[in-house]
Design an enzyme around this catalytic site. Sequence first.
Site, PDB file in Angstrom:
ATOM      1  CD  GLU A 195     -39.961 -33.931  -0.620  1.00  0.00           C
ATOM      2  OE1 GLU A 195     -38.834 -34.328  -0.928  1.00  0.00           O
ATOM      3  OE2 GLU A 195     -40.939 -34.686  -0.531  1.00  0.00           O
ATOM      4  NE  ARG A 244     -36.327 -34.151   0.507  1.00  0.00           N
ATOM      5  CZ  ARG A 244     -35.516 -34.498   1.506  1.00  0.00           C
ATOM      6  NH1 ARG A 244     -34.270 -34.071   1.535  1.00  0.00           N
ATOM      7  NH2 ARG A 244     -35.940 -35.291   2.459  1.00  0.00           N
ATOM      8  CB  SER A 300     -41.637 -35.175   3.397  1.00  0.00           C
ATOM      9  OG  SER A 300     -40.865 -35.792   4.388  1.00  0.00           O
TER      10      SER A 300
HETATM   11  N1  EPU Z   1     -41.540 -33.632  14.189  1.00  0.00           N
HETATM   12  C1  EPU Z   1     -42.665 -33.443  14.989  1.00  0.00           C
HETATM   13  N2  EPU Z   1     -43.822 -34.072  14.617  1.00  0.00           N
HETATM   14  C2  EPU Z   1     -43.914 -34.891  13.547  1.00  0.00           C
HETATM   15  C3  EPU Z   1     -42.782 -35.075  12.750  1.00  0.00           C
HETATM   16  C4  EPU Z   1     -41.610 -34.429  13.084  1.00  0.00           C
HETATM   17  O1  EPU Z   1     -42.642 -32.719  15.976  1.00  0.00           O
HETATM   18  O2  EPU Z   1     -45.012 -35.410  13.302  1.00  0.00           O
HETATM   19  C5  EPU Z   1     -40.266 -32.943  14.548  1.00  0.00           C
HETATM   20  C6  EPU Z   1     -39.527 -33.528  15.726  1.00  0.00           C
HETATM   21  O3  EPU Z   1     -38.955 -32.441  16.423  1.00  0.00           O
HETATM   22  C7  EPU Z   1     -38.410 -34.344  15.093  1.00  0.00           C
HETATM   23  C8  EPU Z   1     -38.101 -33.519  13.864  1.00  0.00           C
HETATM   24  O4  EPU Z   1     -39.380 -33.011  13.461  1.00  0.00           O
HETATM   25  O5  EPU Z   1     -37.317 -34.437  15.927  1.00  0.00           O
HETATM   26  C9  EPU Z   1     -37.471 -34.280  12.722  1.00  0.00           C
HETATM   27  O6  EPU Z   1     -38.315 -35.372  12.345  1.00  0.00           O
HETATM   28  P1  EPU Z   1     -37.821 -36.514  11.324  1.00  0.00           P
HETATM   29  O7  EPU Z   1     -36.501 -37.044  11.763  1.00  0.00           O
HETATM   30  O8  EPU Z   1     -38.925 -37.474  11.126  1.00  0.00           O
HETATM   31  O9  EPU Z   1     -37.479 -35.695  10.014  1.00  0.00           O
HETATM   32  P2  EPU Z   1     -38.255 -34.582   9.159  1.00  0.00           P
HETATM   33  O10 EPU Z   1     -37.433 -33.338   9.183  1.00  0.00           O
HETATM   34  O11 EPU Z   1     -39.676 -34.463   9.570  1.00  0.00           O
HETATM   35  C10 EPU Z   1     -36.912 -35.124   6.989  1.00  0.00           C
HETATM   36  C11 EPU Z   1     -37.176 -35.469   5.559  1.00  0.00           C
HETATM   37  C12 EPU Z   1     -37.562 -36.943   5.402  1.00  0.00           C
HETATM   38  C13 EPU Z   1     -36.435 -37.781   5.970  1.00  0.00           C
HETATM   39  C14 EPU Z   1     -36.232 -37.398   7.433  1.00  0.00           C
HETATM   40  C15 EPU Z   1     -35.086 -38.116   8.097  1.00  0.00           C
HETATM   41  C16 EPU Z   1     -37.970 -33.456   4.461  1.00  0.00           C
HETATM   42  C17 EPU Z   1     -39.108 -32.754   3.840  1.00  0.00           C
HETATM   43  N3  EPU Z   1     -38.230 -34.632   5.006  1.00  0.00           N
HETATM   44  O12 EPU Z   1     -38.155 -35.219   7.705  1.00  0.00           O
HETATM   45  O13 EPU Z   1     -37.661 -37.217   4.018  1.00  0.00           O
HETATM   46  O14 EPU Z   1     -36.700 -39.158   5.865  1.00  0.00           O
HETATM   47  O15 EPU Z   1     -35.931 -35.978   7.516  1.00  0.00           O
HETATM   48  O16 EPU Z   1     -33.906 -37.595   7.640  1.00  0.00           O
HETATM   49  O17 EPU Z   1     -36.857 -32.933   4.465  1.00  0.00           O
HETATM   50  C18 EPU Z   1     -39.131 -37.347   2.140  1.00  0.00           C
HETATM   51  O18 EPU Z   1     -38.452 -36.450   1.642  1.00  0.00           O
HETATM   52  O19 EPU Z   1     -40.104 -37.861   1.544  1.00  0.00           O
HETATM   53  C19 EPU Z   1     -38.802 -37.795   3.484  1.00  0.00           C
HETATM   54  C20 EPU Z   1     -39.518 -38.703   4.131  1.00  0.00           C
END
Ligand code: EPU
Length: 337
Positions: A333, A164, A238
């Site tokens: 972010e 990012r 995010s």
């Molecule tokens: N999780 C939780 N609770 C939640 C959300 C997530 O426990 O409410 C944990 C779970 O363990 C889950 C893990 O987080 O397995 C990963 O969750 P998710 O796949 O939703 O991904 P993220 O790491 O929370 C990132 C990006 C998103 C992107 C997703 C999918 C960032 C800041 N965010 O989220 O990007 O869509 O991966 O690749 O890196 C954005 O940048 O606006 C965005 C939405």
Amino acid sequence: MTIEKNYDLSKLNTFGIKANAKYFVELKTEADLVELFGLQEFKDNKKIFLGGGSNILFAKDFDGIVIVNKLKGINVLEEDNENVLVRAMGGECWQDFVDFTVERGYWGIENLALIPGTVGASPIQNIGAYGTELKDSLFNVEAFPIEGGEKKVFSLEECELGYRDSVFKNKLKGKYFIAAVTLKLSKKEKKNLSYKILAEYLEQNKIEVKSPKDISNAVALIRKSKLPDPKVLGNAGSFFKNVFIDQDKLDKLQENYKDIPFFKEEGTIKIPAGWLIEQCGWKGKRVGRVGVHDKQALVLVNHGGATGEEIMNLANEIIASVKDKFDLVLSPEVNIV
Ligand code: EPU
């Protein structure tokens, strides 16, 4: 090209926050750009270049000029048997770019389906999702120095892309207007199913991946199930970045939280900030007109009529509680102005 005064930005940010800009202008051609750079209103004021407004929080009115990139066009520059260079102008909607490529069977950005915003904004934060980042396909970025002068072509290396992050968020912050982005995509199958949630989804739904479109469709469905549609509920994806820690810190955290999720990536360890926030009891919580999304705790939402300050107050409370419980510091972010 007309400059508007005291312009309401609420339809130009996906949070749907009401804030006014002192000046506002839309750029439709490169000639507009040259004209803009010569204007006194431009020279004398703070500037923000806006794409889709999907990664910004206006914490208050903006005492400067907001410039919206409406430069359009997508075309294939050159191709051989293996690769193809595809160029899109900065004002194109990112999803239209994804559609253009997957419809033609080009591999590279299918995992980045449905990311809101414009092409011009994509290199600034090196957009990423489902195991892929822009960095993996970027060829170059064409940008104009806002102080005037010739267009510069930034190679992938010169963009200094990280998680990012890019040169445009750091030493060149606010110094360049991104006019176009060129990607190098593959005509040969090059699927990336490294992201567990995506691989599981395909398996559970018995989807055999034969084309990049199979992936972009799946990603779109996963995103729709977790991330709120800004047209319905104001948000900027995010709100916080995930957190990177070292092994010592992970060992310490595991003493108290043995189920803490973590992902080892390129020598560091990523902790999902969504999990940290959820553990602090925030998921689905509403505080007045703002709140935390009930399906993805990383996303802050505007339930209607909220101010940027209300979002900021919530964000600060979340940061404080995560610091208190885990001794980890969340950083935003989204761009806060
Ligand atoms: N999780 C939780 N609770 C939640 C959300 C997530 O426990 O409410 C944990 C779970 O363990 C889950 C893990 O987080 O397995 C990963 O969750 P998710 O796949 O939703 O991904 P993220 O790491 O929370 C990132 C990006 C998103 C992107 C997703 C999918 C960032 C800041 N965010 O989220 O990007 O869509 O991966 O690749 O890196 C954005 O940048 O606006 C965005 C939405």
